[in-house]
Write a protein that holds these residues in place. Structure first.
Motif, PDB file in Angstrom:
ATOM      1  N   ILE A  19      13.074  -5.451  13.143  1.00 25.52           N
ATOM      2  CA  ILE A  19      12.070  -4.389  13.293  1.00 25.52           C
ATOM      3  C   ILE A  19      12.430  -3.229  12.363  1.00 25.52           C
ATOM      4  O   ILE A  19      13.573  -2.754  12.358  1.00 25.52           O
ATOM      5  CB  ILE A  19      12.043  -3.872  14.744  1.00 25.52           C
ATOM      6  N   LEU A  20      11.470  -2.796  11.591  1.00 28.89           N
ATOM      7  CA  LEU A  20      11.627  -1.559  10.824  1.00 28.89           C
ATOM      8  C   LEU A  20      10.742  -0.530  11.518  1.00 28.89           C
ATOM      9  O   LEU A  20       9.518  -0.687  11.546  1.00 28.89           O
ATOM     10  CB  LEU A  20      11.168  -1.749   9.380  1.00 28.89           C
ATOM     11  N   THR A  21      11.365   0.492  12.118  1.00 28.31           N
ATOM     12  CA  THR A  21      10.575   1.407  12.951  1.00 28.31           C
ATOM     13  C   THR A  21       9.953   2.532  12.130  1.00 28.31           C
ATOM     14  O   THR A  21      10.648   3.261  11.425  1.00 28.31           O
ATOM     15  CB  THR A  21      11.446   2.004  14.067  1.00 28.31           C
ATOM     16  N   ASP A  22       8.647   2.630  12.255  1.00 30.25           N
ATOM     17  CA  ASP A  22       7.887   3.697  11.594  1.00 30.25           C
ATOM     18  C   ASP A  22       8.011   4.961  12.451  1.00 30.25           C
ATOM     19  O   ASP A  22       8.088   4.875  13.678  1.00 30.25           O
ATOM     20  CB  ASP A  22       6.421   3.269  11.493  1.00 30.25           C
ATOM     21  N   GLU A  23       8.014   6.118  11.800  1.00 28.19           N
ATOM     22  CA  GLU A  23       8.120   7.364  12.578  1.00 28.19           C
ATOM     23  C   GLU A  23       6.822   7.690  13.301  1.00 28.19           C
ATOM     24  O   GLU A  23       6.805   8.444  14.267  1.00 28.19           O
ATOM     25  CB  GLU A  23       8.414   8.544  11.635  1.00 28.19           C
ATOM     26  N   ASN A  24       5.725   7.188  12.805  1.00 30.10           N
ATOM     27  CA  ASN A  24       4.426   7.552  13.370  1.00 30.10           C
ATOM     28  C   ASN A  24       4.115   6.723  14.608  1.00 30.10           C
ATOM     29  O   ASN A  24       4.451   5.542  14.670  1.00 30.10           O
ATOM     30  CB  ASN A  24       3.339   7.334  12.317  1.00 30.10           C
ATOM     31  N   GLU A  25       3.421   7.373  15.549  1.00 30.28           N
ATOM     32  CA  GLU A  25       3.204   6.685  16.827  1.00 30.28           C
ATOM     33  C   GLU A  25       2.139   5.599  16.771  1.00 30.28           C
ATOM     34  O   GLU A  25       2.253   4.567  17.401  1.00 30.28           O
ATOM     35  CB  GLU A  25       2.792   7.716  17.882  1.00 30.28           C
ATOM     36  N   TYR A  26       1.049   5.858  16.020  1.00 29.31           N
ATOM     37  CA  TYR A  26      -0.096   4.950  16.098  1.00 29.31           C
ATOM     38  C   TYR A  26      -0.473   4.263  14.790  1.00 29.31           C
ATOM     39  O   TYR A  26      -1.115   3.235  14.791  1.00 29.31           O
ATOM     40  CB  TYR A  26      -1.325   5.696  16.646  1.00 29.31           C
ATOM     41  N   VAL A  27      -0.125   4.881  13.680  1.00 32.24           N
ATOM     42  CA  VAL A  27      -0.456   4.247  12.392  1.00 32.24           C
ATOM     43  C   VAL A  27       0.837   4.128  11.587  1.00 32.24           C
ATOM     44  O   VAL A  27       1.814   4.822  11.852  1.00 32.24           O
ATOM     45  CB  VAL A  27      -1.469   5.084  11.575  1.00 32.24           C
ATOM     46  N   LEU A  28       0.824   3.222  10.611  1.00 31.82           N
ATOM     47  CA  LEU A  28       2.016   3.074   9.785  1.00 31.82           C
ATOM     48  C   LEU A  28       1.948   4.048   8.611  1.00 31.82           C
ATOM     49  O   LEU A  28       0.904   4.212   7.992  1.00 31.82           O
ATOM     50  CB  LEU A  28       2.130   1.636   9.280  1.00 31.82           C
ATOM     51  N   GLY A  29       3.069   4.687   8.316  1.00 31.67           N
ATOM     52  CA  GLY A  29       3.036   5.678   7.246  1.00 31.67           C
ATOM     53  C   GLY A  29       4.399   6.066   6.699  1.00 31.67           C
ATOM     54  O   GLY A  29       4.489   6.813   5.731  1.00 31.67           O
ATOM     55  N   SER A  30       5.495   5.549   7.298  1.00 29.29           N
ATOM     56  CA  SER A  30       6.816   5.975   6.813  1.00 29.29           C
ATOM     57  C   SER A  30       7.294   5.072   5.686  1.00 29.29           C
ATOM     58  O   SER A  30       7.247   3.843   5.802  1.00 29.29           O
ATOM     59  CB  SER A  30       7.864   5.878   7.925  1.00 29.29           C
ATOM     60  N   TYR A  31       7.782   5.702   4.623  1.00 29.26           N
ATOM     61  CA  TYR A  31       8.397   4.923   3.548  1.00 29.26           C
ATOM     62  C   TYR A  31       9.860   4.700   3.938  1.00 29.26           C
ATOM     63  O   TYR A  31      10.650   5.633   4.011  1.00 29.26           O
ATOM     64  CB  TYR A  31       8.300   5.677   2.218  1.00 29.26           C
ATOM     65  N   LEU A  32      10.224   3.467   4.238  1.00 24.43           N
ATOM     66  CA  LEU A  32      11.577   3.171   4.744  1.00 24.43           C
ATOM     67  C   LEU A  32      12.434   2.605   3.606  1.00 24.43           C
ATOM     68  O   LEU A  32      11.998   2.582   2.451  1.00 24.43           O
ATOM     69  CB  LEU A  32      11.467   2.194   5.918  1.00 24.43           C
ATOM     70  N   ASP A  33      13.605   2.130   3.952  1.00 22.67           N
ATOM     71  CA  ASP A  33      14.479   1.575   2.909  1.00 22.67           C
ATOM     72  C   ASP A  33      14.103   0.102   2.676  1.00 22.67           C
ATOM     73  O   ASP A  33      14.399  -0.763   3.503  1.00 22.67           O
ATOM     74  CB  ASP A  33      15.938   1.690   3.374  1.00 22.67           C
ATOM     75  N   TYR A  34      13.456  -0.142   1.556  1.00 25.72           N
ATOM     76  CA  TYR A  34      13.028  -1.520   1.243  1.00 25.72           C
ATOM     77  C   TYR A  34      13.880  -2.110   0.123  1.00 25.72           C
ATOM     78  O   TYR A  34      13.487  -3.091  -0.495  1.00 25.72           O
ATOM     79  CB  TYR A  34      11.560  -1.536   0.801  1.00 25.72           C
ATOM     80  N   SER A  35      15.021  -1.487  -0.142  1.00 26.04           N
ATOM     81  CA  SER A  35      15.746  -1.869  -1.358  1.00 26.04           C
ATOM     82  C   SER A  35      16.207  -3.328  -1.351  1.00 26.04           C
ATOM     83  O   SER A  35      16.346  -3.933  -2.405  1.00 26.04           O
ATOM     84  CB  SER A  35      16.933  -0.932  -1.580  1.00 26.04           C
ATOM     85  N   LYS A  36      16.392  -3.913  -0.150  1.00 21.93           N
ATOM     86  CA  LYS A  36      16.856  -5.309  -0.142  1.00 21.93           C
ATOM     87  C   LYS A  36      15.714  -6.316  -0.040  1.00 21.93           C
ATOM     88  O   LYS A  36      15.940  -7.518   0.009  1.00 21.93           O
ATOM     89  CB  LYS A  36      17.802  -5.514   1.043  1.00 21.93           C
ATOM     90  N   GLN A  37      14.489  -5.817   0.044  1.00 21.91           N
ATOM     91  CA  GLN A  37      13.360  -6.724   0.275  1.00 21.91           C
ATOM     92  C   GLN A  37      12.860  -7.323  -1.037  1.00 21.91           C
ATOM     93  O   GLN A  37      12.524  -6.607  -1.966  1.00 21.91           O
ATOM     94  CB  GLN A  37      12.206  -5.962   0.960  1.00 21.91           C
ATOM     95  N   ASP A  38      12.780  -8.656  -1.085  1.00 22.34           N
ATOM     96  CA  ASP A  38      12.254  -9.316  -2.285  1.00 22.34           C
ATOM     97  C   ASP A  38      10.748  -9.115  -2.401  1.00 22.34           C
ATOM     98  O   ASP A  38      10.204  -9.109  -3.490  1.00 22.34           O
ATOM     99  CB  ASP A  38      12.510 -10.832  -2.209  1.00 22.34           C
TER     100      ASP A  38
END
Ligand SMILES: NC(=O)C1=CN([C@@H]2O[C@H](COP(=O)(O)OP(=O)(O)OC[C@H]3O[C@@H](n4cnc5c(N)ncnc54)[C@H](OP(=O)(O)O)[C@@H]3O)[C@@H](O)[C@H]2O)[C@@H](O)CC1
Ligand SMILES: [K+]
Length: 496
Positions: free
Chosen positions: A293-312
């Motif tokens: 799970i990558l947890t978004d800071e927003n309660e109802y919509v997705l909007g946080s830019y998280l650490d995706y550095s390892k994602q292909d």
């Protein structure tokens, strides 16, 4: 399989005649023998045969088939709506037909014919130069109302091979038996009711000549290079199976994310992550225990830019909505994310409504619009030939890969080449089906490492899982969840 235009097919025809060498009338005999074989393998001689023969070489093919069927004891009747004068090979075959005496040449098609009949359309093939009018149009309308088995030779009469057909006076075939290569018109949704099922008959035109013909269009076939790239070394580590993140859905809309993540998992990804708002963590964990799970800071919509550095690879868009925060997240991904992006559904609408973002699209991004979404990007078009032109220029301008979804989904590369997908069926037109495609794309990209090849293969596998589901459950009862279960069989099928 390459798609060629009429000019190229004529040149291949001429080259074969001169270099094999073979006389054109013998090539017509060879082509027609293939038609004859196809027909006799499916319909026995209890069927009455009506051949509508024009006066060009398509008509000539029809006359040869009439003769061959009659020699195999089929009851054959021929109608010549354009008269008895025509191309040299047509006239020669009319002479040959008259010699065998068993074929009736009728002035008119009867008013009624039995359902146990075959109507063969040999009026026009690749030589059609204008819409059909007058008495011929009446004949086509009449034939289209008959409940017989209808077979078109090479092309249904009235249909243009390389451009949109301006009129609806077109023979409605159940089967179109075409020579050597498919025509572009066969890939267009609006033509399907006229083409029926099409089969390509090998009439042995020069293979090398055809291989050397340049074409932007083809029908996808899985080749051995791709099969090898898909295989994993036996000591695979979860890292080299790839890492994918799904950014989709939002509060009360997590179904899309779950379907995409499941499809990704069932297509062999090593590590799947799902970005979720805090309220939805339980749902995702219950539905896909394998997912991080990558947890978004927003309660109802997705909007946080998280650490995706390892994602292909990242899938962004299904059911994600149009909140401003979501738009900003998309913008940041376009600017900063270094891996492979797959944009679908609402992401495409966001791009269409915020056109400055189109200039940020990283090279090789994969977009997967349906026609409604694609029109938002490029404007209206009235037929699929126009859609294809828009598709090419969009991909070439933005250097991206687009999967335009529909019957024979068109996958277009940044160089303007288009591959049409042969798998899939109408039972797949159900909510959730597109989410699976995103998941499959994300799963195989880390192994294929090429956007265009990934897109072609993923669309093919998606369709194949649909075809297997249809076979087992039927078009009405197959669901996207069933398709996910069948992905394994789809992968197996192409591996063998
Ligand atoms: N290529 C290959 O490898 C092989 C091809 N073979 C076969 O040849 C076929 C192509 O033959 P084709 O060139 O003679 O053209 P075809 O479609 O028979 O008709 C042309 C005639 O129709 C006329 N006409 C056109 N539109 C019209 C209209 N609306 N209303 C009225 N008339 C109209 C046109 O007149 P024009 O336009 O010249 O005025 C011309 O007289 C091909 O489909 C395949 O079946 C095989 O035998 C062997 C291998
Ligand atoms: K025809």
């Amino acid at each position: 399989m390459k798609i060629l235009n009429i000019q190229q097919i004529r040149e291949a025809d001429q080259y074969t005649i001169e270099n094999e060498p073979i006389k054109s009338i013998d090539l017509m005999e060879r082509a027609s023998y293939e038609l004859f074989t196809w027909i006799t393998e499916r319909f026995n001689n209890d069927f009455s045969v009506y051949v509508l023969a024009g006066s060009g070489n398509n008509g000539g093919d029809g006359l040869v088939v009439a003769r061959l069927l009659s020699e195999s004891d089929y009851k054959v009747q021929v109608i010549l709506p354009l008269g008895k004068n025509g191309s040299d090979d047509f006239e020669e075959n009319l002479k040959r037909l008259k010699k065998i005496n068993t074929v009736l040449i009728l002035e008119e098609l009867p008013e009624q014919i039995s359902e146990k009949s075959i109507i063969i359309d040999a009026i026009f093939g690749s030589g059609l130069s204008r819409p059909i009018e007058g008495r011929l149009a009446d004949l086509i309308k009449k034939v289209n109302n008959f409940e017989a088995n209808k077979i078109a030779i090479d092309m249904p009469s009235g249909l243009f091979a390389d451009k949109a057909s301006p009129s609806e006076i077109i023979f409605k075939a159940d089967y179109t038996l075409s020579f050597q290569v498919p025509k572009l018109a066969f890939m267009m949704a609006e033509n399907q009711e006229y083409i029926g099922e099409f089969e390509i008959l090998d009439i042995k035109l020069d293979k090398e000549y055809i291989n050397n013909c340049l074409s932007d269009y083809s029908i996808y076939e899985v080749d051995s290079v791709i099969k090898n790239r898909l295989k994993l070394k036996s000591i695979a580590h979860k890292g080299n199976r790839g890492r994918a993140t799904i950014i989709a859905g939002g509060y009360a809309r997590m179904g899309a994310a779950i379907l995409a993540a499941r499809a990704c998992l069932h297509s062999g990804i090593g590590l799947i992550s799902v970005q979720t708002c805090p309220h939805c963590i339980d749902i995702v964990q219950n539905q896909i225990p394998e997912a991080l799970i990558l947890t978004d800071e927003n309660e109802y919509v997705l909007g946080s830019y998280l650490d995706y550095s390892k994602q292909d690879v990242i899938v962004f868009g299904p059911a994600i909505g149009f909140a401003h925060k979501t738009l900003v997240l998309l913008e940041n991904l376009l600017k900063d994310y270094q891996g492979q992006l797959i944009l679908d559904a609402d992401a495409i609408t966001l791009l269409a409504e915020n056109r400055e973002l189109l200039n940020l699209l990283p090279e090789g991004t994969i977009l997967t619009p349906h026609h409604g979404e694609f029109k938002r990007l490029v404007g209206k078009y009235s037929n699929n030939f126009e859609a294809i032109m828009q598709l090419k220029s969009f991909c070439m301008h933005h250097k991206v890969v687009v999967v335009l979804k529909g019957k024979f989904s068109a996958v277009c590369n940044a160089d303007g080449k288009i591959s049409f997908n042969p798998t899939g069926n109408a039972g797949m037109a159900k909510g959730g089906s597109g989410d699976l495609l995103c998941g499959i794309l994300a799963a195989i990209y880390p192994r294929i490492k090429n956007s265009y090849e990934t897109a072609k293969l993923a669309v093919y596998l998606h369709g194949l899982s649909g075809d297997i589901s249809k076979e087992e459950k039927g078009e009405n009862f197959m669901t996207p969840s069933i398709m996910i279960e069948k992905l394994q069989s789809a992968f197996k099928k192409i591996e063998n």
